[in-house]
Enzyme design. Structure first.
Site, PDB file in Angstrom:
ATOM      1  N   CYS A   1      52.848  33.663  44.081  1.00  0.00           N
ATOM      2  CA  CYS A   1      52.375  35.191  44.127  1.00  0.00           C
ATOM      3  C   CYS A   1      53.809  36.496  44.923  1.00  0.00           C
ATOM      4  O   CYS A   1      54.501  35.792  46.292  1.00  0.00           O
ATOM      5  CB  CYS A   1      50.735  35.772  45.041  1.00  0.00           C
TER       6      CYS A   1
ATOM      7  N   CYS B   1      44.807  31.738  50.793  1.00  0.00           N
ATOM      8  CA  CYS B   1      44.911  32.204  49.161  1.00  0.00           C
ATOM      9  C   CYS B   1      45.407  30.506  48.928  1.00  0.00           C
ATOM     10  O   CYS B   1      46.643  30.038  49.236  1.00  0.00           O
ATOM     11  CB  CYS B   1      45.784  33.101  49.314  1.00  0.00           C
TER      12      CYS B   1
ATOM     13  N   CYS C   1      41.334  38.394  47.826  1.00  0.00           N
ATOM     14  CA  CYS C   1      42.730  38.794  47.527  1.00  0.00           C
ATOM     15  C   CYS C   1      41.764  40.683  47.464  1.00  0.00           C
ATOM     16  O   CYS C   1      41.880  40.969  46.187  1.00  0.00           O
ATOM     17  CB  CYS C   1      42.920  38.785  46.147  1.00  0.00           C
TER      18      CYS C   1
ATOM     19  N   GLU D   1      26.890  42.975  34.780  1.00  0.00           N
ATOM     20  CA  GLU D   1      28.140  44.300  34.674  1.00  0.00           C
ATOM     21  C   GLU D   1      28.352  45.550  34.971  1.00  0.00           C
ATOM     22  O   GLU D   1      29.276  46.237  35.168  1.00  0.00           O
ATOM     23  CB  GLU D   1      28.943  43.454  32.896  1.00  0.00           C
TER      24      GLU D   1
ATOM     25  N   CYS E   1      45.572  36.001  52.794  1.00  0.00           N
ATOM     26  CA  CYS E   1      46.395  35.873  52.264  1.00  0.00           C
ATOM     27  C   CYS E   1      46.751  34.166  52.727  1.00  0.00           C
ATOM     28  O   CYS E   1      46.903  33.668  51.955  1.00  0.00           O
ATOM     29  CB  CYS E   1      48.023  36.653  52.591  1.00  0.00           C
TER      30      CYS E   1
END
Length: 358
Positions: free
Chosen positions: A214, A208, A198, A43, A205
Site C-alpha cells: 500500500c 490490513c 480501509c 446495489e 491499517c
C-alpha cells in the site's frame, strides 16, 4: 474461496481473497439467494447508504415485492412508502421504472449485456458490473466509493476521484485486479474491504494484509487519500412547511411532483417564510385559519444546498369547503391511516406533533 487461477504477480487480489474468506461478509440477505433481482435491488439501495441501514429496508422491501414482477405492477405511492427514509428518492423512481421496463421489454429477465444494462434508469457502469459479476459470474470491474478509496490508497493515486482523469486511472486499476473467476466473491470482497477495514476515517491499517504494497501506508498519507471533493460553500434556502390540521386532527399533505427534491413523496404544503399565512391559505385553498403559531426553524442539508425549515402550525376552520379530488392532496389521520411515504424532515415534524398531542 481462494482463487488459485490468479496470476502470481497480483498479490493485491490474492491477499484480498484470503482476507475475504476469513473476515468478509458472507451472510448478507441479498446473498441468499443471490438472484439478479435481489442483487440489483441491494446495489441500488447501497448507493451512498450504509449496509447496516440497508438491511432492514431490504428485508421489508423484498417481503412486499418478492419478485421483479411484483415491483413492476405496484403503485408508485406504495414503492415510495417502502423506500421512505432511505433518501435519494430518485433511486426509488428509477427502480420502479427499470422493473417495468425489464418486465415489458425483456420478459422479466435482466439483460446480461453490460451496455444494454447501463441503458436502464439508475444503472451506471459500476452498478451494472456489480450486478453481472454477482448474479451471473461475468468478469466486470466495479468502482463504487469504497473501491475508489481502497485503490487510491493502495496505488497512491492523488486527486479527487470525481475528476475524470483520476477516475479513469482508478478504473484501470480496478480492471487490472479483477480476476477471471469467482467474480461474486471478489466483488463482495473489495466492497467489504473498503467498508469494514480501509474505511474513510480511522482505517484499521494495523490489521490490513495490504500493508507491504500500500503506497499510502508506506508514505504515511492514508488519511489524505483519496483527496476530498473540493470544498464549496453550500447556498442556504428557507421555506415554511405548513402543519394544517382540521377539527379531527387530520393533517393536510401535498403530493410532490415526480421529479426534483422529494419527488413523488407526500409532504407538508410549503410557502415562503415571509408571507401572510392566513391570507396565503385563503387564496390558495379557501381555508380560514385559527391559532397560527410558527415553531423553531431547523436545517436539513442536501448534497447541493442547506434548507432551513420553519414549521408553522394552524387549525383549519372550514376544510369541508375545499374540493381536493385530483389526487394531489390528502387529509392524513395518523391514527387511522398507514403512513404514506414522507421525507425525513416532514416525518420528524409529524412525529413531534403526535408526541406533543395528548
Amino acid at each position: 474461496m481462494f482463487n488459485k487461477s490468479l496470476t502470481k504477480h497480483d498479490s493485491f487480489t490474492r491477499r484480498l481473497q484470503h482476507w475475504f474468506a476469513r473476515h468478509g461478509r458472507h451472510d448478507l440477505p441479498w446473498q441468499h439467494p443471490r438472484t439478479p433481482y435481489r442483487v440489483w435491488l441491494a446495489e441500488i439501495m447501497l448507493q451512498q447508504t450504509l449496509v447496516q441501514t440497508v438491511i432492514g429496508y431490504f428485508g421489508r422491501f423484498v417481503q412486499r415485492f418478492p419478485e421483479i414482477t411484483d415491483l413492476a405492477v405496484a403503485p408508485a405511492d406504495e414503492v415510495m412508502r417502502y423506500w421512505a427514509g432511505l433518501g435519494y428518492y430518485a433511486r426509488a423512481r428509477n427502480l420502479h421504472q427499470t422493473a417495468q421496463l425489464i418486465c415489458t421489454t425483456c420478459s422479466g429477465e435482466f439483460p446480461q449485456d453490460i451496455d444494454r444494462l447501463q441503458q436502464l434508469p439508475g444503472i451506471g457502469r459500476s452498478t451494472a458490473g456489480a450486478i453481472l459479476a454477482q448474479a451471473f459470474g461475468q468478469r466486470h470491474a466495479i468502482l463504487d466509493g469504497n473501491v475508489k478509496r481502497v485503490l487510491a490508497r493502495y496505488h497512491g493515486v492523488n486527486g479527487w476521484p470525481g475528476e475524470r482523469k483520476v477516475q479513469d486511472r482508478l478504473w484501470q486499476y480496478a480492471e487490472r485486479h479483477t480476476p477471471d473467476s469467482q467474480l461474486a466473491d471478489y466483488t463482495q470482497a473489495i466492497m467489504d474491504f473498503g467498508a469494514t477495514l480501509c474505511t474513510r476515517v480511522k482505517p484499521r491499517c494495523h490489521d490490513c494484509p495490504m500493508q507491504s504494497g500500500c503506497q499510502a501506508y508506506q508514505h504515511d498519507c492514508v488519511t489524505r487519500l483519496p483527496a476530498p471533493r473540493p470544498r464549496k460553500t453550500l447556498p442556504v434556502k428557507t421555506v415554511c412547511l405548513l402543519v394544517l390540521r382540521d377539527n379531527a386532527g387530520r393533517i393536510l399533505l401535498e403530493k410532490r411532483p415526480p421529479a426534483g427534491i422529494w419527488g413523488g413523496l407526500w409532504s407538508l404544503p410549503e410557502t415562503a417564510v415571509e408571507v401572510d399565512l392566513p391570507e396565503a391559505c385563503l387564496q390558495r385553498w379557501g381555508f380560514r385559519l385559527a391559532g397560527v403559531k410558527c415553531g423553531t426553524a431547523f436545517r436539513h442539508t442536501f448534497s447541493h444546498y442547506h434548507l432551513d425549515i420553519t414549521p408553522c402550525h394552524a387549525r383549519v376552520k372550514n376544510p369541508g369547503l375545499c374540493v381536493m379530488e385530483d389526487g394531489r392532496w390528502l387529509w392524513y389521520n395518523s391514527a387511522q391511516s398507514p403512513r404514506p411515504a414522507l421525507p425525513a424532515p416532514v416525518a420528524q415534524i409529524i412525529q413531534q406533533l403526535q408526541e406533543e398531542t395528548p
